[in-house]
Scaffold this active site. Structure first.
Site, PDB file in Angstrom:
ATOM      1  N   LYS A  44      53.027 154.501  29.844  1.00  0.00           N
ATOM      2  CA  LYS A  44      53.011 155.703  29.004  1.00  0.00           C
ATOM      3  C   LYS A  44      52.460 155.339  27.639  1.00  0.00           C
ATOM      4  O   LYS A  44      52.772 154.273  27.106  1.00  0.00           O
ATOM      5  CB  LYS A  44      54.413 156.298  28.850  1.00  0.00           C
ATOM      6  N   GLU A  72      57.566 166.316  23.723  1.00  0.00           N
ATOM      7  CA  GLU A  72      58.762 166.013  22.924  1.00  0.00           C
ATOM      8  C   GLU A  72      58.864 166.900  21.695  1.00  0.00           C
ATOM      9  O   GLU A  72      57.912 167.032  20.915  1.00  0.00           O
ATOM     10  CB  GLU A  72      58.765 164.541  22.493  1.00  0.00           C
TER      11      GLU A  72
END
Length: 327
Positions: A113, A182
């Site tokens: 990631k 997020e």
């Protein structure tokens, strides 16, 4: 069943919510994996929750490889994603591919990631072309906390909302197989989820994402000094642990632990025999030390007398040899 990039994509198509939790060590990964979580993220959040840093900036590749390798040894079915730390991929496309390869080879994870949108699309493209699956991460990207001026919700203005939608489409086009969203408004996260064909994993992004991720220390309430708005405490493990630690200290101090059921037995006759032999050996050592001490005192006294009575040094040496001192 082993979770893979393909099974996560099928979950999005089926409307089956994807579950992701963090883990940073073998024991936790084993427990999380046994509970049936789809994906484990070895996040650079380990810098804050495991290493005590104020942010994730200080985390190194060596940190990530060390913890990722531990997690992959414990996880048998969950797809393990290793986070690429700050400055491990921003410097160049070459560095990005090399470091992603290290996480795969040395950390043994199944995907990596990295944070960022359009600015890291060349890195995402190169990494995926090297046959390394990539999870993108947009919205609040903690490695950019200094540029953001703190941990703040992203995408609240029209311009920022449009930018995040475009970034989601850009990272998908570059080859990412999933996107972490997020700290963005729930309605915007829903719009982004509907705008891309790859799974979205939300953290502080509402319930309409294709899946959710939380830091396990947060969801188990291991820390009482800080609780993000998007966190729910699913268990108060921190309090249970402190109770256990406190009780252990108390029983050790009182002498009630270990009790008989926690100890190993031996026959009394063996102990008695061993004790007798030990006492005999201790007695011999004591007598030997006393004899040696007395001999040294005698020789010392003789030397003092001889020095005053004018005895020859040759006679003194002869007595030393007889007593063993001259050997």
């Amino acid at each position: 069943m082993k979770n893979t990039v393909a099974t996560l994509q099928q979950q999005k198509l089926d409307g089956d919510k994807i579950t992701m939790l963090t883990a940073y060590d073998y024991s936790t990964a084993k427990l999380v994996d046994e509970c049936g979580v789809n994906t484990i993220l070895v996040g650079d959040s380990l810098g804050m929750v495991m290493l005590g840093y104020e942010d994730t900036i200080s985390v190194t590749m060596e940190d990530m490889i060390h913890h990722t390798a531990a997690v992959t040894r414990g996880a048998k079915n969950a797809l393990v994603v290793g986070d690429m730390p700050f400055m491990s991929y921003q410097t160049s496309v070459y560095d990005a591919v090399v470091n992603a390869g290290r996480l795969m080879k040395e950390g043994r994870c199944q995907a990596v990631k990295l944070e960022g949108g359009a600015s890291v699309c060349p890195q995402i493209k190169a990494i995926t072309e090297a046959s390394i699956p990539v999870v993108a991460h947009i919205g609040l990207t903690p490695q950019s906390v200094n540029a953001f001026g703190g941990f703040k919700v992203q995408g609240k203005s029209e311009a920022d909302a449009r930018r995040l939608i475009e970034e989601a489409k850009a990272v998908e086009a570059a080859g990412a197989f999933a996107i972490v969203l997020e700290c963005i408004p729930a309605k915007l996260a829903k719009l982004i989820t509907e705008s891309v064909s790859i799974p979205t994993i939300g953290i502080g992004a509402g319930a309409d994402c294709d899946g959710q991720v939380l830091v396990y220390q947060d969801m188990l309430a291991l820390f009482s000094d800080f609780k993000p708005k998007f966190v729910k405490h699913f268990a108060n493990a921190g309090e249970v642990m402190k109770q256990g630690f406190t009780e252990y200290i108390k029983e050790v101090k009182e002498g009630t632990f270990p009790a008989a059921e926690h100890t190993f037995k031996i026959a009394d006759d063996i102990i008695n025999c061993t004790n007798t032999e030990a006492n005999h050996e201790n007695r011999k050592n004591y007598l030997r030390s006393q004899s040696s001490s007395e001999g040294m005192e005698s020789r010392g006294a003789f030397r003092w007398i001889s020095s005053h009575n004018g005895l020859s040094s040759r006679r003194t040496q002869e007595l030393d040899r007889q007593s063993g001192k001259g050997k």
